[in-house]
Design an enzyme around this catalytic site. Structure first.
Site, PDB file in Angstrom:
ATOM      1  N   TYR A   1      40.229  43.422  49.556  1.00 62.80           N
ATOM      2  CA  TYR A   1      41.610  43.688  49.980  1.00 62.80           C
ATOM      3  C   TYR A   1      41.669  44.813  51.020  1.00 62.80           C
ATOM      4  O   TYR A   1      42.579  44.833  51.846  1.00 62.80           O
ATOM      5  CB  TYR A   1      42.470  44.097  48.775  1.00 62.80           C
ATOM      6  CG  TYR A   1      43.151  42.958  48.071  1.00 62.80           C
ATOM      7  CD1 TYR A   1      42.424  41.915  47.530  1.00 62.80           C
ATOM      8  CD2 TYR A   1      44.533  42.921  47.938  1.00 62.80           C
ATOM      9  CE1 TYR A   1      43.049  40.874  46.872  1.00 62.80           C
ATOM     10  CE2 TYR A   1      45.173  41.887  47.278  1.00 62.80           C
ATOM     11  CZ  TYR A   1      44.426  40.866  46.751  1.00 62.80           C
ATOM     12  OH  TYR A   1      45.052  39.832  46.092  1.00 62.80           O
TER      13      TYR A   1
ATOM     14  N   LYS B   1      30.247  38.320  40.511  1.00 60.29           N
ATOM     15  CA  LYS B   1      29.486  37.223  41.115  1.00 60.29           C
ATOM     16  C   LYS B   1      28.133  37.810  41.510  1.00 60.29           C
ATOM     17  O   LYS B   1      27.712  37.753  42.672  1.00 60.29           O
ATOM     18  CB  LYS B   1      30.274  36.670  42.322  1.00 60.29           C
ATOM     19  CG  LYS B   1      29.722  35.391  42.908  1.00 60.29           C
ATOM     20  CD  LYS B   1      29.984  34.158  42.042  1.00 60.29           C
ATOM     21  CE  LYS B   1      29.310  32.935  42.655  1.00 60.29           C
ATOM     22  NZ  LYS B   1      29.372  31.749  41.776  1.00 60.29           N
TER      23      LYS B   1
ATOM     24  N   ASP C   1      33.040  32.184  38.172  1.00 56.44           N
ATOM     25  CA  ASP C   1      33.276  30.741  38.022  1.00 56.44           C
ATOM     26  C   ASP C   1      33.225  30.337  36.549  1.00 56.44           C
ATOM     27  O   ASP C   1      34.051  29.580  36.046  1.00 56.44           O
ATOM     28  CB  ASP C   1      32.308  29.910  38.891  1.00 56.44           C
ATOM     29  CG  ASP C   1      30.861  30.356  38.785  1.00 56.44           C
ATOM     30  OD1 ASP C   1      30.581  31.394  38.142  1.00 56.44           O
ATOM     31  OD2 ASP C   1      29.981  29.665  39.346  1.00 56.44           O
TER      32      ASP C   1
ATOM     33  N   ASP D   1      43.116  39.150  40.793  1.00 55.16           N
ATOM     34  CA  ASP D   1      44.323  38.498  41.307  1.00 55.16           C
ATOM     35  C   ASP D   1      44.346  37.042  40.866  1.00 55.16           C
ATOM     36  O   ASP D   1      45.353  36.536  40.363  1.00 55.16           O
ATOM     37  CB  ASP D   1      44.336  38.598  42.840  1.00 55.16           C
ATOM     38  CG  ASP D   1      45.570  37.947  43.436  1.00 55.16           C
ATOM     39  OD1 ASP D   1      46.670  38.194  42.925  1.00 55.16           O
ATOM     40  OD2 ASP D   1      45.414  37.177  44.410  1.00 55.16           O
TER      41      ASP D   1
ATOM     42  N   ASP E   1      46.576  35.000  37.410  1.00 48.58           N
ATOM     43  CA  ASP E   1      47.490  33.853  37.502  1.00 48.58           C
ATOM     44  C   ASP E   1      47.040  32.733  36.565  1.00 48.58           C
ATOM     45  O   ASP E   1      47.860  32.049  35.946  1.00 48.58           O
ATOM     46  CB  ASP E   1      47.564  33.311  38.940  1.00 48.58           C
ATOM     47  CG  ASP E   1      48.608  34.054  39.781  1.00 48.58           C
ATOM     48  OD1 ASP E   1      48.874  35.234  39.484  1.00 48.58           O
ATOM     49  OD2 ASP E   1      49.146  33.457  40.730  1.00 48.58           O
TER      50      ASP E   1
HETATM   51  C1  IPM Z   1      49.702  40.341  42.799  1.00 50.79           C
HETATM   52  C2  IPM Z   1      50.137  39.776  44.125  1.00 50.79           C
HETATM   53  C3  IPM Z   1      49.756  40.780  45.199  1.00 50.79           C
HETATM   54  C4  IPM Z   1      48.250  40.894  45.218  1.00 50.79           C
HETATM   55  C5  IPM Z   1      50.330  40.538  46.589  1.00 50.79           C
HETATM   56  C6  IPM Z   1      51.819  40.314  46.580  1.00 50.79           C
HETATM   57  C7  IPM Z   1      49.980  41.678  47.513  1.00 50.79           C
HETATM   58  O1  IPM Z   1      49.582  38.509  44.335  1.00 50.79           O
HETATM   59  O2  IPM Z   1      50.111  41.468  42.476  1.00 50.79           O
HETATM   60  O3  IPM Z   1      48.968  39.648  42.081  1.00 50.79           O
HETATM   61  O4  IPM Z   1      47.571  40.025  45.790  1.00 50.79           O
HETATM   62  O5  IPM Z   1      47.739  41.852  44.652  1.00 50.79           O
HETATM   63 MG    MG Z   2      48.596  37.720  42.593  1.00 51.55          MG
END
Ligand code: IPM
Ligand code: MG
Length: 366
Positions: A143, A193, A225, A249, A253
Site C-alpha cells: 500500500y 506468501k 492461498d 484487506d 472481506d
Molecule cells: C478497507 C478498504 C480500504 C483499504 C480502502 C478504502 C482504502 O478497502 O479498509 O478494507 O483498502 O484498506
Molecule cells: Mg477493504
C-alpha cells in the site's frame, strides 16, 4: 475513563452519514445511563471533503482528529470521484489519516451470530460458532512502498508497486496479535506468501521470534492461498489471524461473508495515540440516502471504541449483547432479510439503543 472524551465523527460518503448517526445515537444512549462523557465534533473526509474543499483530508479535519481521543468514521468513496487523479481520490483521505495517526494495527473481528447463521454463504453446520479476529498490518506493505507509479519505458507504460516490510513494523503488529490471543483462545495464525516473497520470509522469521515471548500462545503459519481456502473449509478453527496490509484487506472481506452480511463487521485501527473505528463495509452508493443500510457495523465499531479507547468494557459488551438480542428477535435491515419484514437504518438503531440502555440500567441497579 476520566473527564470528557472527545470523539471526531467523520461520516464520509454514501451510507457513511446514515450509519455513523446510529453509532452516535447508541453512544448517547450509553451516556443517558452512565452520565455525560462524550463531546462529538464532526469533520469532512473522502468525497464529501473533495466536494467542499478539493482535498480528501482537509487541514481542519486533521486538527479535529488530533484534538480527539478517538475517531468514528463512516465510509469513503463513490463512482462520482472515480475519475479523480489518484492522489485526490476519496480513499486517499482514509489512507492519509491512518498514516498521520500512525494506526499500524487493524482489528477486524468476524463472529457468526447464532441468530444469523442461516445468512452465511456457507452451510450452517460448517460456519456455526465461527469467532475470529483478523489482525491486519495497516501502515506498510504494498500500500505504501516506493517506488510506485506508472512509468514509460521503451515506449511502453508499466505500473509499479513495492512490497516492503521492516522488522519493527512486523514486530509491533505481531505483539498486538499475541496479546490479543491471550484474551481469547490463545491461537495465532500468521498468513504470508513466504514460499515466493522475501517480504513474507522476513515476516515469518520475525513473527516466529516474537512468538517465543508468548509460549502460552500457539502459533501456526499459513500461506495466503491456503488460508483463503481454509477460511471457507473450516472457519471455526481460526482464532487470531495475523497478516499484512494487502492480504488482510482481502481476507477480511472473505471473513465478512462467513458472517452473512458485510454490513455487520466493525473494525478498530490502533496505534499509540488516537484510534479510529469504522465499519469494514464501504460507502454502498447504490443504497445511500434511503435509510435502508445496515447500521450494525457502525454501532459495533462504537462498541469497540468503548472497549479499546474508553476502557469501558461493560458498556462495550452491553452494546454487543443488545445487537445480538435485537437481531435474535428477527429485526432486520434488507441486507439481512430472510422472509421477515425489513426495518429502516434508524429504526434498527433505535431498537439497539433502547436495548443497550435497558441492559446498562439493569446492571446498574443490581
Ligand atoms: C478497507 C478498504 C480500504 C483499504 C480502502 C478504502 C482504502 O478497502 O479498509 O478494507 O483498502 O484498506
Ligand atoms: Mg477493504
Amino acid at each position: 475513563m476520566q473527564g470528557t472524551f472527545r470523539v471526531a465523527v467523520l461520516p464520509g460518503d454514501g451510507i457513511g452519514p446514515e450509519v455513523t448517526a446510529e453509532g452516535v445515537k447508541v453512544l448517547k444512549a450509553v451516556e443517558e445511563v452512565l452520565g455525560p462523557m462524550f463531546r462529538f465534533q464532526t469533520g469532512l473526509i473522502g468525497g464529501a471533503a473533495i466536494d467542499a474543499t478539493a482535498v480528501p483530508l482537509p487541514a481542519e479535519t486533521i486538527s479535529v482528529c488530533h484534538n480527539s481521543h478517538a475517531i468514528l468514521l463512516g465510509a469513503v468513496g463513490g463512482p462520482q470521484w472515480d475519475t479523480q487523479r489518484p492522489e485526490l481520490r476519496p480513499e486517499q483521505g482514509l489512507l492519509q489519516l491512518r498514516q498521520r495517526q500512525e494506526l499500524y494495527v487493524n482489528l477486524r473481528p468476524a463472529k457468526v451470530l447464532d441468530a444469523l447463521v442461516h445468512l452465511s454463504a456457507l452451510k450452517p453446520d460448517r460456519v456455526r460458532g465461527t469467532d475470529l479476529v483478523i489482525v491486519r498490518e495497516l501502515l506498510g506493505g504494498i500500500y505504501f512502498g516506493n517506488p510506485r507509479g506508472i512509468f514509460a519505458k521503451n515506449g511502453e507504460r508499466m505500473g509499479i508497486n513495492t512490497e516492503i516490510y521492516r522488522e519493527h513494523e512486523v514486530e509491533r503488529v505481531a505483539h498486538r496479535a499475541f496479546q490479543l490471543a491471550r484474551t481469547r483462545r490463545r491461537k495465532v495464525t500468521s498468513v504470508d506468501k513466504a514460499n515466493i516473497l522475501e517480504s513474507s520470509r522476513l515476516w515469518r522469521e520475525v513473527v516466529t521470534r516474537i512468538a517465543r515471548l508468548y509460549p502460552d500462545v500457539e502459533l501456526q503459519h499459513l500461506y495466503v492461498d491456503s488460508c483463503a481456502m481454509q477460511l471457507i473449509d473450516r472457519p471455526t478453527s481460526f482464532d487470531v489471524v495475523l497478516t499484512n496490509n494487502l492480504f488482510g484487506d482481502i481476507l477480511s472481506d472473505e471473513a465478512a461473508m462467513l458472517t452473512g452480511s458485510i454490513g455487520l463487521l466493525p473494525s478498530a485501527s490502533l496505534g499509540e495515540r488516537t484510534a479510529l473505528y469504522e465499519p469494514v463495509h464501504g460507502s454502498a452508493p447504490d443504497i445511500a440516502g434511503r435509510n435502508r443500510a445496515n447500521p450494525v457495523a457502525a454501532i459495533a465499531s462504537a462498541a469497540l471504541m468503548l472497549r479499546y479507547s474508553c476502557r469501558l468494557e461493560n458498556a462495550a459488551e452491553a452494546i454487543e449483547t443488545a445487537i445480538a438480542k435485537v437481531l435474535k428477535r428477527g429485526v432486520r435491515t434488507p441486507d439481512m432479510m430472510g422472509k421477515k419484514r425489513a426495518v429502516s437504518t434508524s429504526r434498527l438503531g433505535d431498537l439497539i439503543a433502547a436495548e443497550t440502555k435497558k441492559l446498562l440500567k439493569s446492571r446498574k441497579s443490581r
